[in-house]
Design a protein around this motif. Structure first.
Motif, short mmCIF file in Angstrom:
data_model
loop_
_atom_site.label_atom_id
_atom_site.label_comp_id
_atom_site.label_asym_id
_atom_site.label_seq_id
_atom_site.Cartn_x
_atom_site.Cartn_y
_atom_site.Cartn_z
N ILE A 88 10.53 13.21 -17.40
CA ILE A 88 10.52 12.49 -16.13
C ILE A 88 9.12 12.58 -15.55
CG2 ILE A 88 11.45 12.39 -13.79
CD1 ILE A 88 14.00 13.71 -14.90
N SER A 89 8.59 11.46 -15.08
CA SER A 89 7.31 11.48 -14.38
C SER A 89 7.36 10.46 -13.24
CB SER A 89 6.14 11.17 -15.33
OG SER A 89 6.25 9.87 -15.85
N ALA A 90 6.58 10.74 -12.22
CA ALA A 90 6.53 9.85 -11.05
C ALA A 90 5.17 9.98 -10.40
CB ALA A 90 7.63 10.20 -10.06
N ASN A 91 4.75 8.92 -9.71
CA ASN A 91 3.48 8.95 -8.99
C ASN A 91 3.53 7.95 -7.85
OD1 ASN A 91 2.04 6.27 -9.70
ND2 ASN A 91 2.86 6.98 -11.64
N GLU A 92 2.70 8.18 -6.86
CA GLU A 92 2.57 7.26 -5.73
C GLU A 92 1.23 7.49 -5.06
OE1 GLU A 92 5.90 6.30 -3.00
OE2 GLU A 92 4.51 6.98 -1.44
N GLN A 93 0.66 6.41 -4.58
CA GLN A 93 -0.53 6.50 -3.73
C GLN A 93 -0.36 5.50 -2.59
OE1 GLN A 93 -1.03 6.19 -7.17
NE2 GLN A 93 -0.79 3.99 -7.23
N GLY A 94 -0.91 5.84 -1.46
CA GLY A 94 -0.75 4.97 -0.31
C GLY A 94 -1.80 5.20 0.74
N GLN A 95 -1.85 4.31 1.69
CA GLN A 95 -2.80 4.40 2.78
C GLN A 95 -2.20 3.72 4.01
OE1 GLN A 95 -3.90 2.97 -0.24
NE2 GLN A 95 -3.13 0.95 0.29
N LEU A 96 -2.72 4.10 5.16
CA LEU A 96 -2.29 3.47 6.41
C LEU A 96 -2.82 2.05 6.44
CD1 LEU A 96 -2.89 6.40 8.90
CD2 LEU A 96 -0.73 5.63 7.94
N LYS A 97 -2.04 1.16 7.06
CA LYS A 97 -2.42 -0.25 7.11
C LYS A 97 -2.03 -0.81 8.47
CE LYS A 97 -1.63 -4.56 4.63
NZ LYS A 97 -0.89 -5.18 3.53
N ASN A 98 -2.92 -1.55 9.09
CA ASN A 98 -2.62 -2.20 10.36
C ASN A 98 -1.71 -3.39 10.08
OD1 ASN A 98 -2.50 -3.46 12.81
ND2 ASN A 98 -4.69 -3.48 13.15
N VAL A 99 -0.50 -3.34 10.62
CA VAL A 99 0.47 -4.42 10.42
C VAL A 99 0.75 -5.19 11.70
CG1 VAL A 99 1.53 -3.39 8.39
CG2 VAL A 99 2.38 -2.79 10.64
N GLY A 100 -0.11 -5.00 12.70
CA GLY A 100 0.02 -5.76 13.93
C GLY A 100 0.84 -5.11 15.02
N GLY A 101 1.35 -3.93 14.83
CA GLY A 101 2.14 -3.25 15.84
C GLY A 101 1.34 -2.15 16.50
N LYS A 102 2.02 -1.36 17.32
CA LYS A 102 1.36 -0.23 17.98
C LYS A 102 0.95 0.84 16.97
CE LYS A 102 3.43 -0.51 22.55
NZ LYS A 102 4.20 0.21 23.57
N GLU A 103 1.84 1.06 16.01
CA GLU A 103 1.60 2.09 14.99
C GLU A 103 1.25 1.42 13.66
OE1 GLU A 103 1.69 5.40 15.50
OE2 GLU A 103 2.08 5.02 17.62
N PRO A 104 0.39 2.04 12.87
CA PRO A 104 0.10 1.47 11.55
C PRO A 104 1.29 1.66 10.61
CG PRO A 104 -1.00 3.59 11.80
CD PRO A 104 -0.37 3.26 13.13
N GLY A 105 1.33 0.84 9.58
CA GLY A 105 2.34 0.97 8.54
C GLY A 105 1.71 1.64 7.33
N ILE A 106 2.50 1.84 6.33
CA ILE A 106 2.01 2.44 5.09
C ILE A 106 2.08 1.40 3.98
CG2 ILE A 106 2.41 4.19 3.32
CD1 ILE A 106 3.43 6.03 5.48
N ASP A 107 1.01 1.28 3.24
CA ASP A 107 0.96 0.43 2.05
C ASP A 107 0.96 1.39 0.86
OD1 ASP A 107 0.53 -1.42 0.09
OD2 ASP A 107 -1.38 -2.14 0.87
N ALA A 108 2.04 1.42 0.12
CA ALA A 108 2.17 2.38 -0.98
C ALA A 108 2.51 1.65 -2.28
CB ALA A 108 3.27 3.39 -0.67
N GLN A 109 2.07 2.22 -3.37
CA GLN A 109 2.43 1.73 -4.69
C GLN A 109 2.58 2.93 -5.62
OE1 GLN A 109 -0.33 0.07 -3.11
NE2 GLN A 109 -1.69 1.75 -3.55
N GLY A 110 3.50 2.79 -6.56
CA GLY A 110 3.74 3.90 -7.46
C GLY A 110 4.74 3.53 -8.52
N GLY A 111 5.34 4.54 -9.11
CA GLY A 111 6.32 4.30 -10.15
C GLY A 111 6.92 5.59 -10.66
N PHE A 112 7.92 5.43 -11.51
CA PHE A 112 8.51 6.58 -12.18
C PHE A 112 9.05 6.13 -13.52
CE2 PHE A 112 11.78 4.89 -9.32
CZ PHE A 112 12.87 4.75 -10.17
N GLN A 113 9.26 7.09 -14.41
CA GLN A 113 9.84 6.79 -15.71
C GLN A 113 10.66 7.96 -16.21
OE1 GLN A 113 6.44 5.74 -18.03
NE2 GLN A 113 6.01 7.83 -18.63
N TYR A 114 11.66 7.63 -17.00
CA TYR A 114 12.53 8.61 -17.63
C TYR A 114 13.26 7.91 -18.76
CZ TYR A 114 16.29 6.42 -14.95
OH TYR A 114 17.17 5.52 -14.42
N THR A 115 14.01 8.65 -19.53
CA THR A 115 14.82 8.07 -20.60
C THR A 115 16.28 8.14 -20.18
OG1 THR A 115 13.22 8.80 -22.25
CG2 THR A 115 15.40 8.20 -23.05
N ALA A 116 16.95 6.98 -20.24
CA ALA A 116 18.37 6.89 -19.87
C ALA A 116 19.22 7.63 -20.91
CB ALA A 116 18.78 5.42 -19.79
#
Length: 140
Positions: free
Chosen positions: A57-85
């Protein structure tokens, strides 16, 4: 953070439904070693994490804050995981999570059937011929 919670929720649901079992014959209570684990949280709010276990099993993710037009920033994240069924099928999922929601991609995910040709033509015609009350600039 929200994506991590979502990932754990999906994993928990699949596990509860009996659909997710790590590779190999693992006895109840057996411990699986973590081969690699990294985590970085930067002062600007960006982050990344990853791990890999001895049962594949392996997994990873990276992300950063992003201005989405509101009072608080949002998160822009990308990642993935893999395993054998359990049936031996390799499962690999990648995703992006941003202001457009959670967008997973994987060969094992179901896809909708194609739109029938007659319906596609009708939708094209409707888009090309708007009703008078739907035309721009018209007042009611």
């Amino acid at each position: 953070m929200n994506t991590w919670i979502l990932f754990l929720g999906i994993l928990g649901y699949a596990s509860a439904q009996g659909r997710f079992r790590p590779t190999g014959n693992i006895a109840p209570g057996q411990q699986i070693a973590i081969l690699r684990q990294d985590s970085v949280l930067n002062p600007d709010g960006s982050y990344q994490w990853s791990y890999e276990t001895e049962n594949g099993i392996s997994a990873n993710e990276q992300g950063q804050l992003k201005n989405v037009g509101g009072k608080e920033p949002g998160i822009d994240a990308q990642g993935g995981f893999q395993y054998t069924a359990p049936d031996g099928t390799p499962i690999q999922l990648t995703y992006r999570a941003d202001e457009n929601g959670f967008q997973p991609q994987g060969a094992h995910l179901p896809v909708p059937p194609p739109i029938p040709e007659a319906i596609a033509r009708a939708l094209e015609w409707i888009a090309a011929h708007p009703e008078p009350e739907n035309q721009p600039g018209r007042r009611f």
